[in-house]
Design a protein around this motif. Sequence first.
Motif, PDB file in Angstrom:
ATOM      1  N   ILE A  15       0.915  -1.109  -0.226  1.00 60.56           N
ATOM      2  CA  ILE A  15      -0.053   0.135   0.056  1.00 60.56           C
ATOM      3  C   ILE A  15       0.818   1.151   0.044  1.00 60.56           C
ATOM      4  O   ILE A  15       1.863   1.294   0.877  1.00 60.56           O
ATOM      5  CB  ILE A  15      -0.956  -0.007   1.242  1.00 60.56           C
ATOM      6  N   LEU A  16       0.496   2.128  -0.834  1.00 61.01           N
ATOM      7  CA  LEU A  16       1.111   3.442  -0.663  1.00 61.01           C
ATOM      8  C   LEU A  16       0.096   4.320  -0.366  1.00 61.01           C
ATOM      9  O   LEU A  16      -0.864   4.753  -1.049  1.00 61.01           O
ATOM     10  CB  LEU A  16       1.683   3.633  -1.954  1.00 61.01           C
ATOM     11  N   LEU A  17       0.385   5.140   0.801  1.00 65.41           N
ATOM     12  CA  LEU A  17      -0.260   6.226   1.202  1.00 65.41           C
ATOM     13  C   LEU A  17       0.306   7.508   0.912  1.00 65.41           C
ATOM     14  O   LEU A  17       1.481   7.644   1.225  1.00 65.41           O
ATOM     15  CB  LEU A  17      -0.648   6.209   2.832  1.00 65.41           C
ATOM     16  N   ILE A  18      -0.588   8.433   0.400  1.00 66.54           N
ATOM     17  CA  ILE A  18       0.107   9.932   0.188  1.00 66.54           C
ATOM     18  C   ILE A  18      -0.994  11.027   0.636  1.00 66.54           C
ATOM     19  O   ILE A  18      -2.348  10.851   0.429  1.00 66.54           O
ATOM     20  CB  ILE A  18       0.461   9.843  -1.578  1.00 66.54           C
ATOM     21  N   ASN A  19      -0.406  11.842   1.105  1.00 69.80           N
ATOM     22  CA  ASN A  19      -1.488  12.936   1.606  1.00 69.80           C
ATOM     23  C   ASN A  19      -1.717  13.639   0.163  1.00 69.80           C
ATOM     24  O   ASN A  19      -1.048  13.870  -0.922  1.00 69.80           O
ATOM     25  CB  ASN A  19      -0.688  14.202   2.236  1.00 69.80           C
ATOM     26  N   GLN A  20      -3.148  13.941   0.337  1.00 68.65           N
ATOM     27  CA  GLN A  20      -4.110  14.482  -0.858  1.00 68.65           C
ATOM     28  C   GLN A  20      -3.537  15.740  -1.481  1.00 68.65           C
ATOM     29  O   GLN A  20      -3.200  15.716  -2.837  1.00 68.65           O
ATOM     30  CB  GLN A  20      -5.162  14.413  -0.801  1.00 68.65           C
ATOM     31  N   HIS A  21      -2.979  16.509  -0.761  1.00 68.40           N
ATOM     32  CA  HIS A  21      -2.501  17.879  -1.027  1.00 68.40           C
ATOM     33  C   HIS A  21      -0.987  17.555  -1.730  1.00 68.40           C
ATOM     34  O   HIS A  21      -0.489  18.495  -2.675  1.00 68.40           O
ATOM     35  CB  HIS A  21      -2.399  18.691   0.090  1.00 68.40           C
ATOM     36  N   ILE A  22      -0.297  16.533  -1.459  1.00 66.11           N
ATOM     37  CA  ILE A  22       0.982  16.025  -1.858  1.00 66.11           C
ATOM     38  C   ILE A  22       0.806  15.421  -3.085  1.00 66.11           C
ATOM     39  O   ILE A  22       1.490  15.700  -4.282  1.00 66.11           O
ATOM     40  CB  ILE A  22       1.713  15.426  -0.835  1.00 66.11           C
ATOM     41  N   ALA A  23      -0.152  14.764  -3.379  1.00 63.32           N
ATOM     42  CA  ALA A  23      -0.704  13.903  -4.632  1.00 63.32           C
ATOM     43  C   ALA A  23      -1.066  14.899  -5.528  1.00 63.32           C
ATOM     44  O   ALA A  23      -0.614  14.872  -6.787  1.00 63.32           O
ATOM     45  CB  ALA A  23      -1.732  13.180  -4.444  1.00 63.32           C
TER      46      ALA A  23
END
Length: 120
Positions: free
Chosen positions: A68-76
């Motif tokens: 799983i790769l979690l990424i903060n939406q504002h960084i995405a």
Amino acid sequence: MATTTQYKDRTLIATIGDEDTITGLLLAGTGHVDARGKKNFLVVDSKTPVSTIEAAFAEYTERSDIAILLINQHIADQIRPAVEKYHQAFPALLEIPSKDHPYDPSKDSVLKAVKKHLGA
């Protein structure tokens, strides 16, 4: 068709996020540094170049040990073209909120793909 043996080594959760998000997830036990010094997380701040974020995203989506790769939406949002082009099942890509940036479902590439698939 994929078999479970292809995915048995995918045991890690990788994270690209702000300091608060990464700290919380590290405290929860998701952090890993392998023998080569490769980490499964990237702390992003206002000085982090977009190229560094893109490189981490590419690395984490290509690694065979990440489930799983979690990424903060504002960084995405900063690397949205790369996020939108990613269509693999593994590692699963999940956009998450941060303390200062609430989740916006209209920006989530996975949610958009699901809606498109369902005809919604």
